[in-house]
Design a protein around this motif. Structure first.
Motif, short mmCIF file in Angstrom:
data_model
loop_
_atom_site.label_atom_id
_atom_site.label_comp_id
_atom_site.label_asym_id
_atom_site.label_seq_id
_atom_site.Cartn_x
_atom_site.Cartn_y
_atom_site.Cartn_z
N LYS A 81 35.98 23.86 -8.07
CA LYS A 81 37.37 23.64 -8.46
C LYS A 81 37.72 22.21 -8.08
CE LYS A 81 38.74 28.40 -7.82
NZ LYS A 81 39.41 29.34 -6.96
N GLU A 82 38.03 21.41 -9.07
CA GLU A 82 38.29 19.99 -8.84
C GLU A 82 39.44 19.76 -7.88
OE1 GLU A 82 39.73 16.11 -11.35
OE2 GLU A 82 39.02 17.86 -12.42
N ASP A 83 40.46 20.59 -7.94
CA ASP A 83 41.65 20.39 -7.12
C ASP A 83 41.68 21.27 -5.86
OD1 ASP A 83 41.93 22.72 -8.51
OD2 ASP A 83 44.00 22.37 -9.11
N ARG A 84 40.52 21.72 -5.40
CA ARG A 84 40.43 22.53 -4.18
C ARG A 84 40.97 21.72 -3.01
NH1 ARG A 84 36.17 26.71 -3.15
NH2 ARG A 84 36.14 26.28 -5.30
N VAL A 85 41.80 22.33 -2.18
CA VAL A 85 42.42 21.62 -1.06
C VAL A 85 41.49 21.59 0.16
CG1 VAL A 85 44.35 21.66 0.55
CG2 VAL A 85 44.73 22.18 -1.86
N PHE A 111 16.42 16.52 14.94
CA PHE A 111 17.29 17.54 14.36
C PHE A 111 18.74 17.26 14.70
CE2 PHE A 111 19.11 21.90 14.41
CZ PHE A 111 18.88 22.20 13.08
N ASN A 112 19.61 17.38 13.72
CA ASN A 112 21.04 17.38 13.99
C ASN A 112 21.73 18.24 12.96
OD1 ASN A 112 22.26 15.45 11.84
ND2 ASN A 112 20.61 14.24 12.73
N ILE A 113 22.77 18.90 13.40
CA ILE A 113 23.55 19.75 12.50
C ILE A 113 25.03 19.44 12.72
CG2 ILE A 113 21.86 21.61 12.41
CD1 ILE A 113 23.57 23.16 14.42
N GLY A 114 25.82 19.80 11.75
CA GLY A 114 27.25 19.58 11.88
C GLY A 114 28.02 20.45 10.92
N LEU A 115 29.32 20.42 11.09
CA LEU A 115 30.23 21.14 10.22
C LEU A 115 31.36 20.19 9.88
CD1 LEU A 115 31.24 23.67 8.82
CD2 LEU A 115 32.32 24.32 10.97
N LEU A 116 31.49 19.88 8.60
CA LEU A 116 32.54 19.01 8.10
C LEU A 116 33.56 19.87 7.39
CD1 LEU A 116 33.58 16.12 7.47
CD2 LEU A 116 32.16 16.19 5.42
N GLN A 117 34.81 19.73 7.79
CA GLN A 117 35.90 20.43 7.12
C GLN A 117 36.78 19.37 6.49
OE1 GLN A 117 37.33 23.95 9.35
NE2 GLN A 117 36.10 23.03 10.98
N SER A 118 36.94 19.46 5.19
CA SER A 118 37.61 18.42 4.43
C SER A 118 38.88 18.98 3.79
CB SER A 118 36.65 17.90 3.34
OG SER A 118 37.27 16.97 2.53
N ALA A 124 41.70 10.58 -4.50
CA ALA A 124 40.76 9.64 -3.89
C ALA A 124 40.58 9.84 -2.38
CB ALA A 124 41.23 8.21 -4.14
N TRP A 125 41.51 10.47 -1.68
CA TRP A 125 41.47 10.54 -0.23
C TRP A 125 41.36 11.97 0.29
CZ3 TRP A 125 40.91 6.33 2.73
CH2 TRP A 125 41.23 5.10 2.18
N ASN A 126 40.53 12.14 1.34
CA ASN A 126 40.41 13.41 2.06
C ASN A 126 40.59 13.15 3.55
OD1 ASN A 126 39.68 14.64 -0.33
ND2 ASN A 126 37.51 14.70 0.14
N PHE A 127 41.14 14.13 4.25
CA PHE A 127 41.21 14.12 5.70
C PHE A 127 40.06 14.99 6.19
CE2 PHE A 127 42.60 16.28 9.60
CZ PHE A 127 42.77 15.18 10.42
N ASN A 128 39.30 14.54 7.20
CA ASN A 128 38.12 15.26 7.67
C ASN A 128 38.20 15.61 9.14
OD1 ASN A 128 36.90 14.74 5.15
ND2 ASN A 128 36.20 12.76 5.89
N VAL A 129 37.65 16.75 9.48
CA VAL A 129 37.39 17.13 10.87
C VAL A 129 35.91 17.49 10.91
CG1 VAL A 129 37.87 18.77 12.71
CG2 VAL A 129 39.72 17.99 11.22
N GLU A 130 35.17 16.86 11.84
CA GLU A 130 33.73 17.10 11.90
C GLU A 130 33.31 17.47 13.32
OE1 GLU A 130 29.52 14.85 10.88
OE2 GLU A 130 31.40 14.01 10.15
N LEU A 131 32.50 18.51 13.42
CA LEU A 131 31.88 18.93 14.67
C LEU A 131 30.39 18.67 14.53
CD1 LEU A 131 33.64 22.39 14.97
CD2 LEU A 131 34.37 20.23 15.97
N VAL A 152 37.65 13.07 13.89
CA VAL A 152 38.57 13.19 12.76
C VAL A 152 38.51 11.88 11.99
CG1 VAL A 152 40.11 14.85 13.86
CG2 VAL A 152 40.57 12.43 14.09
N GLY A 153 38.78 11.94 10.70
CA GLY A 153 38.72 10.72 9.92
C GLY A 153 39.18 10.93 8.49
N VAL A 154 38.91 9.95 7.68
CA VAL A 154 39.28 9.98 6.27
C VAL A 154 38.08 9.63 5.41
CG1 VAL A 154 41.73 9.49 6.61
CG2 VAL A 154 40.11 7.61 6.31
N THR A 155 38.10 10.12 4.18
CA THR A 155 37.07 9.81 3.20
C THR A 155 37.75 9.25 1.97
OG1 THR A 155 35.59 11.55 3.94
CG2 THR A 155 35.28 10.79 1.70
N TYR A 156 37.17 8.18 1.46
CA TYR A 156 37.63 7.60 0.20
C TYR A 156 36.57 7.87 -0.86
CZ TYR A 156 39.01 4.34 -3.39
OH TYR A 156 39.39 3.80 -4.59
N ASN A 157 36.96 8.50 -1.96
CA ASN A 157 36.07 8.78 -3.08
C ASN A 157 36.20 7.64 -4.08
OD1 ASN A 157 35.19 11.47 -2.23
ND2 ASN A 157 37.34 11.98 -2.51
#
Length: 176
Positions: A81-85, A111-118, A124-131, A152-157
């Motif tokens: 879904k293109e507009d998924r929040v 080895f490294n693993i993580g969980l990104l929640q966007s 163009a912009w997303n707010f991110n929380v990453e563990l 925490v951070g931001v992503t620019y597409n």
């Protein structure tokens, strides 16, 4: 896409001097460059600049670079879904760290693993929380070491890429 993040990380290791995880907490800054190849699979390169305490009051500088595969489970399970929040994105990867504390030039992280929640803010912009959890070969007393943290951070597409659904092949075959 291009992501910027800031957070905290700590080093967990088997140490004889009883230094705890919270004694090594320090800031962590990340910069990531990546690409989504399908709605569910993306790859990124992430650079980090942690400045950390070794638990004995000594401050060390270092950094790391990682290659990571990202799996957008929100799109894989719920359909694209293109507009998924909100997107739930586990990742796994490999990389190395550089530190003034390590006698070798770099220490490889097998080895490294993580969980990104966007969370989508705009097209163009997303707010991110990453563990994240990163395992290293040798840092303290020839024992395995783990770096655990959150940011925490931001992503620019850069370009709004719209994925096109594949045609319904059984329906096309039935028409033939």
């Amino acid at each position: 896409f291009l992501s910027f993040g800031a957070g905290f990380q700590g080093v967990a290791a088997q140490r004889a001097d009883n230094v705890g995880f919270f004694d090594t907490m320090s800031p962590d800054f990340t910069l990531s460059l990546g690409k989504w190849y399908t709605p569910g699979l993306g790859l990124r390169i992430q650079g980090t600049l942690p400045f950390y305490e070794d638990g004995n009051g000594d401050r060390h500088s270092g950094g790391g670079i990682y290659a990571q595969a990202m799996f957008n489970l929100s799109n894989m399970i719920g359909g694209y879904k293109e507009d998924r929040v909100y997107n739930f994105i586990p990742l796994v990867g490999w990389g190395c760290i550089f530190s003034d504390e390590i006698s070798k030039f770099a220490d490889w992280s097998p080895f490294n693993i993580g969980l990104l929640q966007s969370i989508r803010l705009s097209e163009a912009w997303n707010f991110n929380v990453e563990l994240f959890w990163k395992q290293y070969n040798v840092i303290y007393n020839d024992h395995r070491t783990w770096q655990v943290g959150a940011s925490v951070g931001v992503t620019y597409n850069f370009k709004s890429r719209k994925f096109v659904a594949s045609p319904d092949m059984p329906a096309l075959t039935a028409l033939h």
